[in-house]
Design an enzyme around this catalytic site. Sequence first.
Site, short mmCIF file in Angstrom:
data_model
loop_
_atom_site.label_atom_id
_atom_site.label_comp_id
_atom_site.label_asym_id
_atom_site.label_seq_id
_atom_site.Cartn_x
_atom_site.Cartn_y
_atom_site.Cartn_z
N CYS A 66 51.96 37.97 1.85
CA CYS A 66 52.20 36.54 1.66
C CYS A 66 51.00 35.74 1.98
CB CYS A 66 53.60 36.24 2.52
SG CYS A 66 54.25 35.03 1.92
N GLU A 77 57.88 44.32 3.23
CA GLU A 77 58.35 44.88 4.57
C GLU A 77 59.90 44.61 4.52
OE1 GLU A 77 56.44 42.42 4.15
OE2 GLU A 77 56.91 40.62 5.65
N HIS A 115 57.34 39.90 0.39
CA HIS A 115 57.35 40.45 1.67
C HIS A 115 57.88 41.75 1.30
CE1 HIS A 115 56.30 37.12 4.29
NE2 HIS A 115 56.78 36.39 3.50
N1 GLN Z 1 52.39 29.50 4.52
C1 GLN Z 1 52.40 30.14 3.16
C2 GLN Z 1 53.49 29.39 2.14
O1 GLN Z 1 54.10 28.70 2.54
C3 GLN Z 1 52.79 31.44 3.24
C4 GLN Z 1 54.21 31.70 3.96
C5 GLN Z 1 54.39 33.11 4.20
O2 GLN Z 1 53.41 33.89 4.80
N2 GLN Z 1 55.78 33.61 4.64
O3 GLN Z 1 53.34 29.67 0.95
#
Ligand code: GLN
Length: 583
Positions: free
Chosen positions: A384, A561, A559
Amino acid sequence: MKLIVVTGGVISGVGKGVATASIGKILKEYGYSVTAVKIDPYVNVDAGTMRPTEHGEVWVTEDGGEIDQDLGNYERFLDIDISKHSNITTGQVYRDVIQREREGKYLGKTVQIIPHIIDEIKDRIRKAGNNHDFVLVEIGGTVGDYENIPFLFAVKSLEIELGKKNVVYVLVSYLPTPIHMGEAKTKPTQQAIRMLNENGITPDFILCRAPRPIDEVRRKKIEVSSNISSEYIISAPDVASTIYRIPLNFEAENLGKKMLEKFNLGPCRNPDWKRWRELVDNIENPREIFTIAMVGKYVGIGDFQLADSYISINESLKHAAAELGGDVRITWIDANELEAGGIERLRNFDGIIIPGGFGSSGVEGKINAIKYARENNIPFLGLCYGMQLAVIEFARNACSMTGAHTTEVDTNTPYPVIDILASQKKLIEHSKYGGTMRLGAYAAVLKEGTRVLDLYRRAGRLETDGKAMSTMEKFRLGIIAKHMFCKLHNSLDLCNIPSNASVIIERHRHRYEVNPKYIEQMESKGLVFSGHHQKEDGTKLMEFTEMPDHHFFIATQAHPEFKSRFGKPAPLFLGFLEACLKK
Ligand code: GLN
């Protein structure tokens, strides 16, 4: 519906979540279908706005819920997707009842805790348990907590409806061993049992959490003082090695058979623990130890290291390591410490992970770590924010885009390689921040010949495997059903995808995207975007990126995970550790 209610005694953090997941796993092994509900007595509607350092990680469900991390344990143990509706908070219950009251749905009645709040709780439990043999209901906190009373009342009320033969109560309690005595004390547990009694509940099982297994003397003591046969007092000693040992420990005490007897049931099949046991053995007697640096933000809290804020990543690494016959040692490195040097310490690790995150803190440290991994051929996995920062690093250092950044951190960057989409900007102008998050399951089309595709294919995680498919076929494989489900929750759009695409589904929780404007330029310098999600309006959102010439350099906007399970590791984590092994 058969109900198993799990409560906690003496202290919180006694392992109710893992105990609940373990009971579920055992019943599943006996051939029953199981689901689980987590009740969080706090007033927040969900965990989305809670600080991970205070409450642990925010778990994201397939249908886009931001939930307490216990749901993650249920999914990891039970290998099922659990809906956001399986998390009940005081906030949700009151919100819905008050909303209905405002809409005039109570027809002039006085709206009260009994019956209206209680009915709402019961209704939610019933819905969550629908179509399963067993529903496990874990009530957060400890018995005796003021805010738990309506929930205990509601399960008691369900017991009256369903009959006692369909409800089993489990108390997970703690037996402290004061150092000056050197003896495990049962009195606090006796008192917790009494507090349950005050709510009309007699526990059927007591799971005794303590540093060591409970002995006969103490079992008897609880039996005599609380009128619960010692047969149902189960030992739950601390496990140093892995939480996946716990169902095996419970089974050593015949918990599954005893539980089924309480329901007048027998096994539907003989449990097969062979593979599970092998994986646990791998962790306990590892042939390989993978050393991983996780460069993150929520790392130190006072004198404590809070590993819980990245629990799903930790677990995903464990799953992958166990599959490869080993275990992991994760070192959590505060990204701030890598901002002004000290980067060489990363040389001591087999691989580097940059997890998700928000805001500017530690960002330059993370970018330094990514640069180091890229230039030194160290296996790297970006998740992410980890992918967004990998794109920024590549833009800055391989594409001469000096000052490239995400507009989350620098709104005036000359190269906004990570940005919000025009459609989202409109929502933000109207202060609808909630609507700008990409939450829950989204489908991605993977590019032929990429490493990401190979990893998902090998793991059997492709929804459609590059073969042309008719609508009928999609229907038969349940793809249409998944599509309908996710469509309902504003995520995932499978039907817009070409019928011969290789498609995967992963969960998301983010707001910013790779800016399409810079993709071609970055690809010309060797970065491959190996998968994308296509929005209904045709916009392509980058989901995966990889570097073909690198030992292992893969990052994803998703994600992964959240979909790793014990016995079914997430493909990217498995690939990452395989690369560490080869190295
Ligand atoms: N801050 C980034 C976004 O909002 C990544 C978010 C995250 O890693 N969950 O796109």
